[in-house]
Design a protein around this motif. Sequence first.
Motif, PDB file in Angstrom:
ATOM      1  N   GLU A 105      -4.339  -1.417   2.289  1.00 31.64           N
ATOM      2  CA  GLU A 105      -4.934  -0.105   2.068  1.00 31.64           C
ATOM      3  C   GLU A 105      -4.050   0.961   2.722  1.00 31.64           C
ATOM      4  OE1 GLU A 105      -7.895   0.348   0.293  1.00 31.64           O
ATOM      5  OE2 GLU A 105      -7.663  -1.796  -0.135  1.00 31.64           O
ATOM      6  N   TYR A 106      -3.904   2.101   2.051  1.00 31.46           N
ATOM      7  CA  TYR A 106      -3.044   3.177   2.529  1.00 31.46           C
ATOM      8  C   TYR A 106      -3.763   4.517   2.442  1.00 31.46           C
ATOM      9  CZ  TYR A 106       0.926   0.020   2.472  1.00 31.46           C
ATOM     10  OH  TYR A 106       1.775  -1.029   2.736  1.00 31.46           O
ATOM     11  N   ARG A 107      -3.355   5.423   3.329  1.00 32.83           N
ATOM     12  CA  ARG A 107      -3.654   6.838   3.163  1.00 32.83           C
ATOM     13  C   ARG A 107      -2.456   7.398   2.405  1.00 32.83           C
ATOM     14  NH1 ARG A 107      -4.283  10.308   7.653  1.00 32.83           N
ATOM     15  NH2 ARG A 107      -2.472   9.306   8.525  1.00 32.83           N
ATOM     16  N   CYS A 108      -2.703   8.268   1.432  1.00 30.46           N
ATOM     17  CA  CYS A 108      -1.600   8.819   0.643  1.00 30.46           C
ATOM     18  C   CYS A 108      -1.885  10.287   0.358  1.00 30.46           C
ATOM     19  CB  CYS A 108      -1.404   8.040  -0.650  1.00 30.46           C
ATOM     20  SG  CYS A 108      -2.891   7.852  -1.664  1.00 30.46           S
ATOM     21  N   ARG A 109      -0.826  11.069   0.338  1.00 29.74           N
ATOM     22  CA  ARG A 109      -0.961  12.490   0.001  1.00 29.74           C
ATOM     23  C   ARG A 109       0.210  12.881  -0.875  1.00 29.74           C
ATOM     24  NH1 ARG A 109       1.526  16.677   3.639  1.00 29.74           N
ATOM     25  NH2 ARG A 109       3.112  15.557   4.791  1.00 29.74           N
ATOM     26  N   THR A 110      -0.045  13.817  -1.759  1.00 29.12           N
ATOM     27  CA  THR A 110       0.955  14.248  -2.731  1.00 29.12           C
ATOM     28  C   THR A 110       1.463  15.639  -2.378  1.00 29.12           C
ATOM     29  OG1 THR A 110      -0.143  12.970  -4.470  1.00 29.12           O
ATOM     30  CG2 THR A 110       1.366  14.718  -5.178  1.00 29.12           C
ATOM     31  N   ILE A 111       2.775  15.792  -2.508  1.00 33.08           N
ATOM     32  CA  ILE A 111       3.407  17.103  -2.403  1.00 33.08           C
ATOM     33  C   ILE A 111       4.106  17.366  -3.726  1.00 33.08           C
ATOM     34  CG2 ILE A 111       5.199  18.458  -1.251  1.00 33.08           C
ATOM     35  CD1 ILE A 111       4.552  16.851   1.275  1.00 33.08           C
ATOM     36  N   LYS A 112       3.823  18.522  -4.306  1.00 33.08           N
ATOM     37  CA  LYS A 112       4.454  18.925  -5.562  1.00 33.08           C
ATOM     38  C   LYS A 112       5.470  20.015  -5.246  1.00 33.08           C
ATOM     39  CE  LYS A 112       0.648  17.719  -8.605  1.00 33.08           C
ATOM     40  NZ  LYS A 112       1.356  16.972  -9.622  1.00 33.08           N
ATOM     41  N   LEU A 113       6.705  19.791  -5.697  1.00 34.21           N
ATOM     42  CA  LEU A 113       7.813  20.715  -5.440  1.00 34.21           C
ATOM     43  C   LEU A 113       8.326  21.328  -6.731  1.00 34.21           C
ATOM     44  CD1 LEU A 113      10.014  18.670  -2.947  1.00 34.21           C
ATOM     45  CD2 LEU A 113       8.783  20.774  -2.446  1.00 34.21           C
ATOM     46  N   GLU A 166       3.389  10.514  -0.065  1.00 33.73           N
ATOM     47  CA  GLU A 166       3.582   9.854   1.237  1.00 33.73           C
ATOM     48  C   GLU A 166       2.540   8.755   1.375  1.00 33.73           C
ATOM     49  OE1 GLU A 166       3.793  10.983   5.979  1.00 33.73           O
ATOM     50  OE2 GLU A 166       3.006  12.451   4.561  1.00 33.73           O
ATOM     51  N   LEU A 167       2.973   7.595   1.892  1.00 35.52           N
ATOM     52  CA  LEU A 167       2.077   6.457   2.080  1.00 35.52           C
ATOM     53  C   LEU A 167       2.178   5.940   3.506  1.00 35.52           C
ATOM     54  CD1 LEU A 167       3.511   5.237  -1.139  1.00 35.52           C
ATOM     55  CD2 LEU A 167       1.051   4.983  -0.907  1.00 35.52           C
ATOM     56  N   VAL A 168       1.042   5.839   4.185  1.00 37.81           N
ATOM     57  CA  VAL A 168       0.988   5.245   5.530  1.00 37.81           C
ATOM     58  C   VAL A 168      -0.203   4.291   5.559  1.00 37.81           C
ATOM     59  CG1 VAL A 168       2.116   7.182   6.698  1.00 37.81           C
ATOM     60  CG2 VAL A 168      -0.364   7.160   6.472  1.00 37.81           C
ATOM     61  N   PRO A 169      -0.096   3.179   6.308  1.00 35.34           N
ATOM     62  CA  PRO A 169      -1.214   2.236   6.355  1.00 35.34           C
ATOM     63  C   PRO A 169      -2.507   2.929   6.800  1.00 35.34           C
ATOM     64  CG  PRO A 169       0.739   1.264   7.334  1.00 35.34           C
ATOM     65  CD  PRO A 169       1.061   2.722   7.088  1.00 35.34           C
ATOM     66  N   ALA A 170      -3.613   2.564   6.168  1.00 36.04           N
ATOM     67  CA  ALA A 170      -4.901   3.182   6.459  1.00 36.04           C
ATOM     68  C   ALA A 170      -5.361   2.881   7.886  1.00 36.04           C
ATOM     69  CB  ALA A 170      -5.953   2.722   5.465  1.00 36.04           C
ATOM     70  N   ASN A 171      -4.948   1.749   8.423  1.00 37.30           N
ATOM     71  CA  ASN A 171      -5.379   1.370   9.770  1.00 37.30           C
ATOM     72  C   ASN A 171      -4.388   1.796  10.851  1.00 37.30           C
ATOM     73  OD1 ASN A 171      -3.309  -0.354   9.244  1.00 37.30           O
ATOM     74  ND2 ASN A 171      -4.464  -2.235   9.526  1.00 37.30           N
ATOM     75  N   GLY A 172      -3.376   2.582  10.446  1.00 34.19           N
ATOM     76  CA  GLY A 172      -2.330   2.968  11.398  1.00 34.19           C
ATOM     77  C   GLY A 172      -2.501   4.272  12.070  1.00 34.19           C
TER      78      GLY A 172
END
Length: 192
Positions: A74-82, A186-192
């Motif tokens: 599982e990951y937390r993810c956020r999008t950046i549009k450029l 961007e992807l980082v582990p959800a438990n991190g």
Amino acid sequence: MPPSAADAAPAEAAGTWRATATDQDKARIRGWYSSWTAALADARAKGYGADVEREGVLLQPTAALPNPHLPAGEYRCRTIKLGTQGRGAIGFIAYDWFRCRVSDEQELASLTKLTGSQRPVGLIFPDNLKRQIFLGTLVLGDEKIPVNYGSDRMRDMAGLIERIADNRWRLVLPAPAYESLLDVIELVPANG
């Protein structure tokens, strides 16, 4: 311009990203660097230079580190549009965190953005020592089932998965069909 494995022309073995990707998506992968530099230039020209700099390594085109493998979980993810397509004035948008999942799928892995109104879903293919290739489609709004890859070029997505720090990855989507010139998730582990 940094080299890409997409520039090489090896035989397209079944099950590889090159054998799977549409011609349009092969071109997106080949043109990743020029898409990125154009998107950064457009964002800066529209007054978003400080926002770009604040993101640091996430938005630096050549920041990929060895071992791009994105582990299942599982990951937390956020999008950046450029950058913007057409006459849009907003050259930079950073969304808040959503939920993503990486799953093992036989010999490959899959990436699914679980929440939000624009949700990439697709497979992750090996490429080289610094990147993997994502091929998928865009799920919109309240849709429950993604369209098949290759059936709708406006929904097809292709990108690079790169590791940029310990337990931090990015999915770079050059030349998306809508809105921006480049999307970075961007992807980082959800438990991190």
